[in-house]
Write a protein that holds these residues in place. Structure first.
Motif, PDB file in Angstrom:
ATOM      1  N   ALA A  47     128.181  63.288  98.241  1.00 35.80           N
ATOM      2  CA  ALA A  47     128.215  63.777  96.860  1.00 35.80           C
ATOM      3  C   ALA A  47     127.088  64.774  96.607  1.00 35.80           C
ATOM      4  N   ASP A  48     125.896  64.458  97.076  1.00 44.18           N
ATOM      5  CA  ASP A  48     124.767  65.370  96.873  1.00 44.18           C
ATOM      6  C   ASP A  48     125.057  66.744  97.483  1.00 44.18           C
ATOM      7  N   ARG A  49     125.650  66.741  98.674  1.00 56.60           N
ATOM      8  CA  ARG A  49     125.967  68.009  99.334  1.00 56.60           C
ATOM      9  C   ARG A  49     126.985  68.798  98.510  1.00 56.60           C
ATOM     10  N   LEU A  50     128.003  68.133  98.037  1.00 59.12           N
ATOM     11  CA  LEU A  50     129.052  68.812  97.274  1.00 59.12           C
ATOM     12  C   LEU A  50     128.556  69.296  95.917  1.00 59.12           C
TER      13      LEU A  50
ATOM     14  N   ASP B 269     127.370  78.627  98.271  1.00 59.38           N
ATOM     15  CA  ASP B 269     128.555  79.439  98.470  1.00 59.38           C
ATOM     16  C   ASP B 269     129.759  78.519  98.628  1.00 59.38           C
ATOM     17  N   ARG B 270     130.936  79.061  98.365  1.00 62.40           N
ATOM     18  CA  ARG B 270     132.150  78.278  98.557  1.00 62.40           C
ATOM     19  C   ARG B 270     132.321  77.916 100.027  1.00 62.40           C
ATOM     20  N   LEU B 271     132.746  76.694 100.246  1.00 59.79           N
ATOM     21  CA  LEU B 271     132.997  76.206 101.605  1.00 59.79           C
ATOM     22  C   LEU B 271     134.446  76.518 101.944  1.00 59.79           C
ATOM     23  N   LEU B 272     134.632  77.459 102.871  1.00 57.64           N
ATOM     24  CA  LEU B 272     135.956  78.025 103.109  1.00 57.64           C
ATOM     25  C   LEU B 272     136.468  77.838 104.530  1.00 57.64           C
TER      26      LEU B 272
ATOM     27  N   LEU C  58     134.335  66.644 105.596  1.00 63.32           N
ATOM     28  CA  LEU C  58     133.647  65.711 104.702  1.00 63.32           C
ATOM     29  C   LEU C  58     134.576  64.575 104.281  1.00 63.32           C
ATOM     30  N   ALA C  59     135.853  64.895 104.067  1.00 62.37           N
ATOM     31  CA  ALA C  59     136.821  63.847 103.729  1.00 62.37           C
ATOM     32  C   ALA C  59     137.000  62.876 104.888  1.00 62.37           C
ATOM     33  N   LEU C  60     136.997  63.393 106.120  1.00 59.40           N
ATOM     34  CA  LEU C  60     137.123  62.515 107.283  1.00 59.40           C
ATOM     35  C   LEU C  60     135.917  61.586 107.387  1.00 59.40           C
ATOM     36  N   ALA C  61     134.721  62.115 107.133  1.00 63.09           N
ATOM     37  CA  ALA C  61     133.534  61.259 107.132  1.00 63.09           C
ATOM     38  C   ALA C  61     133.664  60.168 106.072  1.00 63.09           C
TER      39      ALA C  61
ATOM     40  N   GLY D 203     134.520  74.348  92.642  1.00 59.19           N
ATOM     41  CA  GLY D 203     135.483  74.695  93.683  1.00 59.19           C
ATOM     42  C   GLY D 203     135.344  73.813  94.906  1.00 59.19           C
ATOM     43  N   ASN D 204     134.098  73.562  95.334  1.00 64.15           N
ATOM     44  CA  ASN D 204     133.885  72.716  96.505  1.00 64.15           C
ATOM     45  C   ASN D 204     134.276  71.264  96.231  1.00 64.15           C
ATOM     46  N   VAL D 205     133.974  70.788  95.031  1.00 63.96           N
ATOM     47  CA  VAL D 205     134.324  69.405  94.689  1.00 63.96           C
ATOM     48  C   VAL D 205     135.836  69.240  94.624  1.00 63.96           C
ATOM     49  N   GLN D 206     136.511  70.193  94.000  1.00 61.76           N
ATOM     50  CA  GLN D 206     137.975  70.118  93.899  1.00 61.76           C
ATOM     51  C   GLN D 206     138.616  70.100  95.282  1.00 61.76           C
ATOM     52  N   GLN D 207     138.158  70.995  96.151  1.00 60.24           N
ATOM     53  CA  GLN D 207     138.712  71.031  97.508  1.00 60.24           C
ATOM     54  C   GLN D 207     138.526  69.683  98.202  1.00 60.24           C
ATOM     55  N   PHE D 208     137.357  69.113  98.052  1.00 62.58           N
ATOM     56  CA  PHE D 208     137.070  67.841  98.713  1.00 62.58           C
ATOM     57  C   PHE D 208     137.949  66.719  98.181  1.00 62.58           C
ATOM     58  N   LEU D 209     138.074  66.611  96.856  1.00 63.25           N
ATOM     59  CA  LEU D 209     138.874  65.527  96.283  1.00 63.25           C
ATOM     60  C   LEU D 209     140.329  65.631  96.743  1.00 63.25           C
TER      61      LEU D 209
END
Length: 277
Positions: free
Chosen positions: A172-175, A180-183, A190-193, A234-240
């Motif tokens: 969570a802290d990283r996200l 920059d956007r993680l692309l 991160l989801a696999l972790a 953007g990064n949080v949405q992608q992760f969720l």
């Protein structure tokens, strides 16, 4: 040593050379982990070290190797857009290999694994160079490699409920750190972790729900934020969304997959009202 020496090592199936000490070989490979030349870094240093770790070459020396990789995480920490990112990022990748080897063979003390985990977590949150592919120099991919270390740690017997909760907080802290956007697939890694953490079935549903709520608070675009409305959202949405996909479809689901999915879907609906009403 000339790169031709290492080319021969790779060509001969990564056999350990007998005419030089393992310490000298390891020192040179470690230096090559930070080389901006992807052939030396990816094709030789990482490939050889990862092979030797997985084949048990370092079993009696694994603690020292892992400590060296943990030290490499701090080389140039805080810099952006410099070549030091390669040393940090690829040190993380080899550290993950060391943890994975211990998961199989239990060759280092549990407190060593926890120490490595502390160093990896501190580095990943502090890392400011989140470039994925660097033209002319290949993959940096620090966030993805950091996620791989967390995934390996999540599988370790040395890591219990409290430590698994800390790993969730690190993700969570990283996200939630503006970057920059993680692309380049970092959301999937991160989801696999996260899935590896959830598969341990040790972290309570209440803890996961609070963790999801923390992420959801920052998953809507913030048009007042300097650096762009989607610098965090953007990064949080992608992760969720990546986590939802893996939780719904991945093999070996957590025991409480249904409950976890419901909690995650509720948060996705909350942060995407324009699309899910």
């Amino acid at each position: 040593m000339e790169s031709a020496f290492w080319d021969r090592v790779v060509a001969e199936g990564h056999k350990v050379p007998t005419d030089r000490s393992l310490a000298d070989l390891t020192s040179e490979l470690t230096a090559m982990l930070g080389d901006p030349d992807p052939r030396l870094r990816d094709g030789i240093a990482y490939e050889v070290l990862a092979t030797w770790v997985s084949e048990g070459v370092y079993d009696d020396l694994l603690q020292g190797l892992g400590d060296g990789m943990a030290a490499g995480l701090m080389v140039g920490i805080g810099e952006r857009d410099t070549d030091t990112v390669f040393r940090r990022s690829f040190s993380a990748l080899i550290l993950g290999e060391c943890v994975s080897r211990d998961n199989e063979r239990h060759v280092v003390p549990p407190d060593t694994i926890l120490r490595w985990g502390d160093r990896a977590a501190g580095w990943l949150v502090r890392e400011r160079d989140v470039r994925g592919y660097v033209p002319g120099k290949g993959w940096a991919h620090a966030v993805a490699h950091g996620a791989d270390v967390l995934a390996a740690l999540a599988r370790s017997d040395a890591v219990g409920r409290l430590e698994l909760t800390v790993l969730l907080d690190v993700i969570a802290d990283r996200l939630l750190t503006q970057s920059d956007r993680l692309l380049h697939g970092e959301d999937d890694r991160l989801a696999l972790a996260t899935m590896q953490i959830l598969r341990r079935d040790l972290v309570s549903l209440d803890v996961v729900e609070r963790w999801l709520a923390r992420l959801a608070e920052k998953a809507r675009p913030d048009h007042e934020r300097d650096g762009g409305a989607y610098a965090v959202a953007g990064n949080v949405q992608q992760f969720l969304r990546a986590l939802h996909l893996q939780l719904a479809l991945a093999p070996r689901p957590p025991a409480r997959r249904a409950d976890l999915l419901l909690a995650l879907i509720d948060r996705l609906k909350q942060v995407n009202p324009d699309y899910l009403t």
